[in-house]
Each structure stands twice: as structure tokens, then as C-alpha cells.
Write a protein that holds these residues in place. Sequence first.
Motif, mmCIF file in Angstrom:
data_model
loop_
_atom_site.group_PDB
_atom_site.id
_atom_site.type_symbol
_atom_site.label_atom_id
_atom_site.label_comp_id
_atom_site.label_asym_id
_atom_site.label_seq_id
_atom_site.Cartn_x
_atom_site.Cartn_y
_atom_site.Cartn_z
ATOM 1 N N UNK A 80 14.022 49.886 43.251
ATOM 2 C CA UNK A 80 14.198 48.852 44.270
ATOM 3 C C UNK A 80 14.496 49.547 45.596
ATOM 4 N N UNK A 81 13.749 49.185 46.633
ATOM 5 C CA UNK A 81 13.966 49.772 47.952
ATOM 6 C C UNK A 81 15.279 49.269 48.526
ATOM 7 N N UNK A 82 16.118 50.211 48.983
ATOM 8 C CA UNK A 82 17.416 49.837 49.553
ATOM 9 C C UNK A 82 17.418 49.897 51.073
ATOM 10 N N UNK A 83 16.885 50.957 51.654
ATOM 11 C CA UNK A 83 16.852 51.032 53.110
ATOM 12 C C UNK A 83 15.985 52.188 53.556
ATOM 13 N N UNK A 84 15.604 52.152 54.830
ATOM 14 C CA UNK A 84 14.932 53.286 55.461
ATOM 15 C C UNK A 84 16.000 54.190 56.059
ATOM 16 N N UNK A 85 16.007 55.449 55.645
ATOM 17 C CA UNK A 85 17.009 56.403 56.113
ATOM 18 C C UNK A 85 16.720 56.822 57.546
ATOM 19 N N UNK A 86 15.458 57.175 57.806
ATOM 20 C CA UNK A 86 15.056 57.628 59.141
ATOM 21 C C UNK A 86 13.542 57.770 59.186
ATOM 22 N N UNK A 87 13.009 58.022 60.354
ATOM 23 C CA UNK A 87 11.607 58.396 60.514
ATOM 24 C C UNK A 87 11.540 59.906 60.653
ATOM 25 N N UNK A 88 10.472 60.516 60.141
ATOM 26 C CA UNK A 88 10.397 61.977 60.168
ATOM 27 C C UNK A 88 8.961 62.432 59.927
ATOM 28 N N UNK A 89 8.766 63.741 60.028
ATOM 29 C CA UNK A 89 7.471 64.365 59.758
ATOM 30 C C UNK A 89 7.642 65.348 58.606
ATOM 31 N N UNK A 90 6.820 65.220 57.573
ATOM 32 C CA UNK A 90 6.886 66.092 56.402
ATOM 33 C C UNK A 90 5.501 66.594 56.028
ATOM 34 N N UNK A 91 5.480 67.717 55.311
ATOM 35 C CA UNK A 91 4.231 68.179 54.708
ATOM 36 C C UNK A 91 3.894 67.252 53.546
ATOM 37 N N UNK A 92 2.665 67.336 53.075
ATOM 38 C CA UNK A 92 2.230 66.477 51.981
ATOM 39 C C UNK A 92 2.768 66.941 50.628
ATOM 40 N N UNK A 93 2.935 65.975 49.727
ATOM 41 C CA UNK A 93 3.321 66.247 48.352
ATOM 42 C C UNK A 93 2.050 66.440 47.528
ATOM 43 N N UNK A 94 1.919 67.617 46.918
ATOM 44 C CA UNK A 94 0.735 67.932 46.125
ATOM 45 C C UNK A 94 1.078 67.907 44.638
ATOM 46 N N UNK A 95 0.123 67.465 43.824
ATOM 47 C CA UNK A 95 0.324 67.472 42.386
ATOM 48 C C UNK A 95 -0.488 66.392 41.707
ATOM 49 N N UNK A 96 -0.295 66.258 40.405
ATOM 50 C CA UNK A 96 -1.066 65.292 39.621
ATOM 51 C C UNK A 96 -0.858 63.870 40.122
ATOM 52 N N UNK A 97 0.370 63.563 40.575
ATOM 53 C CA UNK A 97 0.676 62.228 41.081
ATOM 54 C C UNK A 97 0.915 62.254 42.591
ATOM 55 N N UNK A 98 0.327 63.228 43.262
ATOM 56 C CA UNK A 98 0.376 63.335 44.709
ATOM 57 C C UNK A 98 -1.018 63.626 45.221
ATOM 58 N N UNK A 99 -1.119 64.371 46.300
ATOM 59 C CA UNK A 99 -2.419 64.783 46.810
ATOM 60 C C UNK A 99 -2.992 65.884 45.931
ATOM 61 N N UNK A 100 -4.328 65.956 45.796
ATOM 62 C CA UNK A 100 -4.935 66.985 44.944
ATOM 63 C C UNK A 100 -4.521 68.381 45.398
ATOM 64 N N UNK A 101 -4.004 69.203 44.482
ATOM 65 C CA UNK A 101 -3.542 70.538 44.872
ATOM 66 C C UNK A 101 -4.698 71.460 45.224
ATOM 67 N N UNK A 102 -4.400 72.415 46.094
ATOM 68 C CA UNK A 102 -5.392 73.417 46.487
ATOM 69 C C UNK A 102 -5.258 74.680 45.639
ATOM 70 N N UNK A 103 -4.229 74.754 44.803
ATOM 71 C CA UNK A 103 -4.018 75.888 43.903
ATOM 72 C C UNK A 103 -3.338 75.359 42.653
ATOM 73 N N UNK A 104 -3.558 76.020 41.500
ATOM 74 C CA UNK A 104 -2.968 75.530 40.259
ATOM 75 C C UNK A 104 -1.442 75.668 40.254
ATOM 76 N N UNK A 105 -0.810 74.817 39.446
ATOM 77 C CA UNK A 105 0.630 74.870 39.261
ATOM 78 C C UNK A 105 0.938 75.531 37.920
ATOM 79 N N UNK A 106 2.119 76.140 37.858
ATOM 80 C CA UNK A 106 2.638 76.565 36.560
ATOM 81 C C UNK A 106 3.434 75.413 35.982
ATOM 82 N N UNK A 107 3.612 75.442 34.653
ATOM 83 C CA UNK A 107 4.287 74.356 33.960
ATOM 84 C C UNK A 107 5.791 74.452 34.180
ATOM 85 N N UNK A 108 6.401 73.347 34.636
ATOM 86 C CA UNK A 108 7.846 73.328 34.856
ATOM 87 C C UNK A 108 8.617 73.082 33.568
ATOM 88 N N UNK A 109 7.953 72.718 32.507
ATOM 89 C CA UNK A 109 8.645 72.487 31.235
ATOM 90 C C UNK A 109 9.063 71.055 31.048
#
Length: 224
Positions: free
Chosen positions: A195-224
Motif C-alpha cells: 500500500x502506497x503511504x507517501x512520496x518521500x521526495x523527487x530525485x534522479x536515479x539510474x535504472x534498475x536492471x534485472x529479470x523484473x526490471x530493465x533488461x540487463x546489459x550483462x549477466x548476473x551471478x546468483x544471489x542465492x
Amino acid sequence: MSDPRRDLGPEHLVEAARASGVTDERLLHALSATPRAAFVPASGHASAYADVPIPIDHGQVTTQPSLVAMMVAALGLTGDERVLEIGSGHGFQTALLARLAASVVAVERWADMAEQARANLAGQGIGNAEIVVGDGTLGVAGRAPFDAIVISAAFPEVPPPLARQLRAGGRLVQPIGPGGQERVELYEKTDRGLVHRRTVTLAHFVRLYGRYGYPPTAPFEDAG
């Protein structure tokens, strides 16, 4: 002429956090006790205590300290939480979380950056934080549930595995957007899901890459 930034110290980051609305005294103390210079490359030492991002490996930059403080403050940590961090960078935010919670597991995409974060944390005697290498959008299912999750990269929605790994009543903070212009949002896990509670702030971030994010440009190792 000397660089005036070299005359700054951790107290400047505390002042910047206060100016951004952070009032959590435990967090402000953690900021004062955590030398940011120990968590940035040598090339960034002159700017370590300025409230600015600092370039690190793989074309990344650190998050601005006052923004880190706002995101961590939104988690409302009291000291006994198990925290999942997505994106350790060189470990500064990890160190703050470790000072405020019982334990931290951080997932970092880049193995060399994870190794640097481990060394930085060890150098400060921080032993309750673990850095694993892998796809942050998958979280670390084997260590769930977590009481709090903080994500230091942007995507238009919360990755479903991370929502599942948050315990009931837990809090999650994530920049929501395409990368470059985001709303940092606070969510709480309820019996109806996130459930969304509030907006903390506005900001600029790099993209999140991964299976449930943007398609990665390099393979990931398994985090376990």
C-alpha cells in the motif's frame, strides 16, 4: 587556492540531512559516525563531505547523502530489523543501515563493486552487513522475510519478488520512474499487498536492471 570542500566533515552531511527534513536522531548520529570518505574512491575524497553524488565504477554515481538520509528515515528503523538493500555501491548506505538495524543483506550487481563494499565495511568494523552479488530484482528469497527494503535504482513498479519478501507491516522505499526523473515512494506491506503511504521526495536515479526490471546489459551471478 585550497579546495573548500576539503574543510568539510561528517557534520556537514548531518546539517544537509536536517535541512532536508530528517529528524531521526539515531540516523543523524549514524551519519556523524560514518566517515563517507571511507566509502568513496580516492578521486572523490575531496567531495566526500559535500552533499553531492560522487562517480564510482561502471558509470555509476553514489546517491546524494541527504537523499540517502531521507530514504533511510522513511523506513522508520528502530534497531531490531532485518533489512534488504538493493544496490550497495561502495557501502555507505549499507553502513548507515547496519548502524540502525540488526542486520543488512545487500544485493549488488557488480562483483568488483561488491568486493569494494565488503572491504569498506570491514575497514569500519561493521560486521552485521552482508553483500551478495546478483540480480537485485529477485531479492534474496532464502533470507526473507525482511522488515524493510530499500532500492537504490529506478523502475516504474516494485519488482514482485521484493514485495513478496517484505513481511507484513514492513516498509519498502523505491524510486518509481524510468530512470532519470523519479518519485521516491514509501510503501507498507498489508494483508492487501503493498500500500502506497507517501512520496518521500523527487530525485534522479539510474535504472534498475534485472529479470523484473530493465533488461540487463550483462549477466548476473546468483544471489542465492
